[in-house]
Design an enzyme around this catalytic site. Structure first.
Site, PDB file in Angstrom:
ATOM      1  N   PHE A 122       3.996  -4.524  -2.887  1.00 37.21           N
ATOM      2  CA  PHE A 122       4.466  -5.774  -3.509  1.00 37.21           C
ATOM      3  C   PHE A 122       4.544  -5.692  -5.024  1.00 37.21           C
ATOM      4  O   PHE A 122       5.302  -6.430  -5.655  1.00 37.21           O
ATOM      5  CB  PHE A 122       3.530  -6.941  -3.126  1.00 37.21           C
ATOM      6  CG  PHE A 122       2.246  -6.976  -3.939  1.00 37.21           C
ATOM      7  CD1 PHE A 122       2.214  -7.566  -5.198  1.00 37.21           C
ATOM      8  CD2 PHE A 122       1.078  -6.390  -3.459  1.00 37.21           C
ATOM      9  CE1 PHE A 122       1.049  -7.583  -5.960  1.00 37.21           C
ATOM     10  CE2 PHE A 122      -0.091  -6.398  -4.216  1.00 37.21           C
ATOM     11  CZ  PHE A 122      -0.104  -6.993  -5.462  1.00 37.21           C
ATOM     12  N   LYS A 161      12.003  -0.291   3.865  1.00 40.03           N
ATOM     13  CA  LYS A 161      11.228  -1.476   4.271  1.00 40.03           C
ATOM     14  C   LYS A 161      10.423  -1.953   3.066  1.00 40.03           C
ATOM     15  O   LYS A 161       9.418  -1.363   2.681  1.00 40.03           O
ATOM     16  CB  LYS A 161      10.265  -1.175   5.425  1.00 40.03           C
ATOM     17  CG  LYS A 161       9.731  -2.492   5.997  1.00 40.03           C
ATOM     18  CD  LYS A 161       8.355  -2.423   6.568  1.00 40.03           C
ATOM     19  CE  LYS A 161       7.225  -2.535   5.614  1.00 40.03           C
ATOM     20  NZ  LYS A 161       7.053  -3.839   4.920  1.00 40.03           N
ATOM     21  N   GLU A 218       6.420  -7.139   2.666  1.00 40.72           N
ATOM     22  CA  GLU A 218       6.681  -8.470   3.238  1.00 40.72           C
ATOM     23  C   GLU A 218       6.327  -9.578   2.251  1.00 40.72           C
ATOM     24  O   GLU A 218       6.726 -10.714   2.415  1.00 40.72           O
ATOM     25  CB  GLU A 218       5.915  -8.657   4.556  1.00 40.72           C
ATOM     26  CG  GLU A 218       4.398  -8.612   4.463  1.00 40.72           C
ATOM     27  CD  GLU A 218       3.820  -7.188   4.536  1.00 40.72           C
ATOM     28  OE1 GLU A 218       4.448  -6.258   3.995  1.00 40.72           O
ATOM     29  OE2 GLU A 218       2.740  -7.034   5.123  1.00 40.72           O
ATOM     30  N   SER A 269      -1.565   0.970  -0.675  1.00 39.94           N
ATOM     31  CA  SER A 269      -3.014   1.181  -0.810  1.00 39.94           C
ATOM     32  C   SER A 269      -3.420   2.504  -0.143  1.00 39.94           C
ATOM     33  O   SER A 269      -2.717   3.020   0.730  1.00 39.94           O
ATOM     34  CB  SER A 269      -3.755   0.013  -0.169  1.00 39.94           C
ATOM     35  OG  SER A 269      -3.334  -0.118   1.171  1.00 39.94           O
ATOM     36  N   CYS A 322      -0.910   0.324 -10.329  1.00 41.37           N
ATOM     37  CA  CYS A 322      -1.745   1.463  -9.957  1.00 41.37           C
ATOM     38  C   CYS A 322      -2.144   2.284 -11.172  1.00 41.37           C
ATOM     39  O   CYS A 322      -2.952   3.185 -11.066  1.00 41.37           O
ATOM     40  CB  CYS A 322      -1.016   2.330  -8.955  1.00 41.37           C
ATOM     41  SG  CYS A 322       0.472   3.031  -9.655  1.00 41.37           S
TER      42      CYS A 322
END
Ligand code: NAD
Length: 489
Positions: free
Chosen positions: A153, A177, A180, A230, A285
Site C-alpha cells: 500500500f 495485483k 487492496e 512485509s 521501507c
C-alpha cells in the site's frame, strides 16, 4: 492539501477493458477522512485465468515487436504520466495517506526507473565476438512470457513502477495485483498505458487480497513473480513461487538504523534524521527507525526533536494507513515505556488537520533509552516512531545494527571519513548512506536490501533486474569447417 476524488469502482483491467471481478466488493477507505472513497471487487481463479489468458495471447506479438518500437510506447507512457502527474498524485495520496509532495516525489522516482527502461534500447546491446577461428558466440535476451507483480500500500505508484517499465520494455506481458488498500492508483496507470498505445493483453490488473495474490502465483502460466511487502508475506511468496519452479524476487520489511556520531553536523543530521522517520509518516521501507546515539549527541537530538516538532499533519506529514495501524503504533509506544523507554516527543493526540478529523493521524514520536532487543528495537512498527538506543562507542552501535534480522538500510551521520567507512563496511544492510537519512540509490544504481528484507537474487531495479525479467540465449555459430584442429572447428 489533497483533493479527495469522487467514489470510484475499481475493476480488473483485461484486454485494455475494465471488467468486474467475480467476487464480493470491499471498500477503499481514505486515511485522510476514514471514509469510503471507492470499492474494488475481489478476483477469483477464473478472473486470473482471463487476465493470464489474454496476456498469453498477446505475448507472441509483443515479444516479437522490436525493442525500439516497444520503447516508443513507453516514451508515450512517460509523457502521459508527466501530463497527469497532479491528478494521479491526488488519487494515490487520498488512498495511501501521503502528502501531495510525497505522492508526487514517489511518482517521479517511478518515472526515473521508466527512464532507465527507455535507455535499454541504446545500452543493452548484448554482445557478439569471435571465440574461435570462424566461430562466434552471441547473447540474445529473451522475455520470459507472462509475469506477475504484487505490491504494497505504501507506494501505490512508485513500487509498481520499479517493475512495469523494465518488464514490459523487455517484451514480457504483465499482470499486476495492487494492494487492496490502495487499488485506485492502478486505474490511472492502466489508462496511461492504454493511451500510450500498449496492445491489448500486454498489461492487466487484477484486484483482490491474499486469495487473489495466491491464485496469481499458482497460475501455471505465470513465469516470474516480483513481490514487495512485509517480510512474513515476502518469505511465504518466495517459498510458494519457487516450490512451483518459478522465478521470484520478494522484497520484505525493514528496521533501518542510523548511527549518529558526536562529530556530525547538527543541522544536517537534525533535518536528515527527522525527515527520514517522519516522511511518509514513517510508512516507507527506507525510513529511519532506530537511532544509535553514540556518546554525547544531545545537541543533535535536540535538532532532530525541533525539526520533528515543526511538522504539520496534513501538510508536511501524512496519515497512517488504517485505524488499526494507528492504534497499534500507539500501543507500541505504551509497550516501549513498559520496557523502560521514555517518550521525549509524543505524537499521540496530535491535532488532526481541519476538515479531516475522521482520518488516522499520529504525530512524530521519539522514544529515548530504548533497550536493545526490545520490541521498539527489533520489530518493524511502520509509523513515525524513532527509537533511540544509547551506545558508548561505534563498536557497540555496529553490534546492535548487526543483531537485527532485516537488512534494508543503514546510515551514518559524521564528518569523519574513516568512521563513515567503518560503518559502510560493517553495516548489515544492503543500502548504506553517509549523512543521508533515506539512502535510496538513484538510477542507474539498483534498489534492494539483503537478509530478511529480500528473498531471491539480484535487485528489483538496475542492471540485475534485466536478468530477472529475461533469459539469455547463448548462440554459437560456425558457417564453414575451419583449418585449425580444436573441438569447435
Ligand atoms: P503486506 O505484506 O501486508 O501486503 C503486500 C501485498 O501482499 C498486498 O498486495 C497484499 O494483498 C498481498 N498479500 C497479503 N498476504 C499475502 C499472501 N499470503 N500471499 C501473497 N500475497 C499476499 O504489506 P503492506 O502492509 O501492504 O506494505 C507494508 C510493508 O511492505 C512493510 O513491511 C514495508 O517495509 C514493506 N515494503 C518493503 C519495500 C522494500 O523495498 N523492501 C518497499 C515498500 C514496502
Amino acid at each position: 492539501m489533497i483533493e479527495i476524488p469522487k467514489m470510484s469502482d475499481c475493476l480488473n483491467f483485461v484486454n485494455n477493458q475494465w471488467v468486474k471481478g467475480s467476487g464480493e466488493f470491499s471498500p477503499v477507505v481514505s486515511p485522510y477522512t476514514g471514509k469510503e472513497i471507492g470499492r474494488f471487487y475481489h478476483s477469483d481463479k477464473n478472473d486470473i485465468d482471463q487476465a493470464v489468458g489474454s496476456a498469453l495471447k498477446a505475448f507472441h506479438s509483443w515479444s516479437k515487436t522490436p525493442l525500439k518500437e516497444r520503447t516508443r510506447i513507453m516514451f508515450n507512457f512517460r509523457d502521459i504520466l508527466l501530463r497527469d502527474i497532479d491528478k494521479i498524485t491526488h488519487i494515490k495520496c487520498s488512498e495511501s495517506g501521503k502528502t501531495f509532495n510525497e505522492g508526487k516525489a514517489g511518482l517521479l522516482k517511478g518515472i526515473e526507473v521508466l527512464e532507465f527502461a527507455l535507455s535499454l534500447q541504446n545500452l543493452d546491446t548484448m554482445g557478439k565476438m569471435e571465440v574461435s577461428r570462424g566461430v562466434s558466440c552471441e547473447y540474445r535476451r529473451r522475455p520470459l512470457g507472462v509475469v506477475a507483480s504484487i505490491t504494497p500500500f505504501n507506494f501505490p505508484a512508485m513500487v509498481p513502477m520499479w517493475t512495469i517499465p523494465i518488464a514490459l520494455t523487455l517484451g514480457n506481458c504483465y499482470v499486476w495485483k495492487p494492494s487492496e488498500k490502495t487499488p485506485l492508483t492502478s486505474i490511472a496507470i492502466a489508462e496511461a498505458l492504454k493511451e500510450a498505445g500498449l496492445p491489448e493483453g500486454v498489461f492487466s490488473v487484477v484486484q483482490g487480497s491474499r486469495e487473489c495474490a495466491e491464485a496469481l502465483i499458482d497460475h501455471p502460466k505465470i513465469k516470474a513473480i516480483a513481490f514487495v511487502g512485509s517480510t512474513a508475506v515476502a518469505k511465504s511468496v518466495y517459498q510458494r513461487g519457487t516450490t512451483l519452479g518459478k522465478r521470484v524476487l520478494a522484497l520484505g520489511g525493514a528496521k533501518n538504523h542510523i548511527v549518529l556520531l558526536p562529530d556530525a553536523n547538527p543541522e544536517l543530521s537534525g533535518v536528515g534524521i527527522s525527515n527520514s522517520f517522519t516522511g511518509c509518516a514513517g510508512q516507507r521501507c527506507m525510513a529511519a527507525s532506530v537511532l544509535l546515539a553514540v556518546g554525547d549527541v544531545e545537541k543533535h537530538i535536540s535538532e532532530i526533536k525541533k525539526t520533528a516538532s515543526s511538522q504539520t499533519l496534513g501538510e508536511s506529514m501524512g496519515a497512517i494507513i488504517t485505524k488499526e495501524q494507528k492504534e497499534f503504533l500507539e500501543s507500541a509506544t505504551e509497550r516501549a515505556v513498559a520496557d523502560g523507554a521514555s517518550v521525549i516527543l509524543d505524537g499521540r493526540n496530535a491535532p488532526a488537520p481541519k476538515g479531516f478529523e475522521g482520518g488516522y493521524w499520529l504525530g512524530p514520536t521519539i522514544l529515548d533509552n530504548v533497550k536493545p532487543q526490545s520490541e521498539a528495537h527489533i520489530k518493524e512498527l511502520f509509523g513515525p516512531v524513532l527509537s533511540i538506543i544509547r551506545c558508548k562507542d561505534i563498536t557497540e552501535a555496529m553490534e546492535i545494527e548487526n543483531s537485527i534480522s532485516y537488512g534494508n538500510a543503514c546510515s551514518v551521520f559524521t564528518s569523519n571519513g574513516a568512521l563513515a567507512e567503518k560503518v559502510i563496511e560493517q553495516a548489515s544492510a544492503g543500502m548504506v548512506g553517509v549523512n543521508v537519512g533515506v539512502p535510496v540509490p538513484r538510477e542507474p544504481f539498483s534498489f534492494g536490501g539483503i537478509n530478511d528484507s529480500k528473498f531471491g537474487h539480484g535487485d528489483i531495479t538496475g542492471e540485475t533486474s534485466l536478468n530477472f525479467w529475461s533469459d539469455l540465449k547463448k548462440v554459437t555459430t560456425k558457417w564453414e569447417k575451419q583449418s585449425d584442429n580444436n573441438w569447435m572447428s
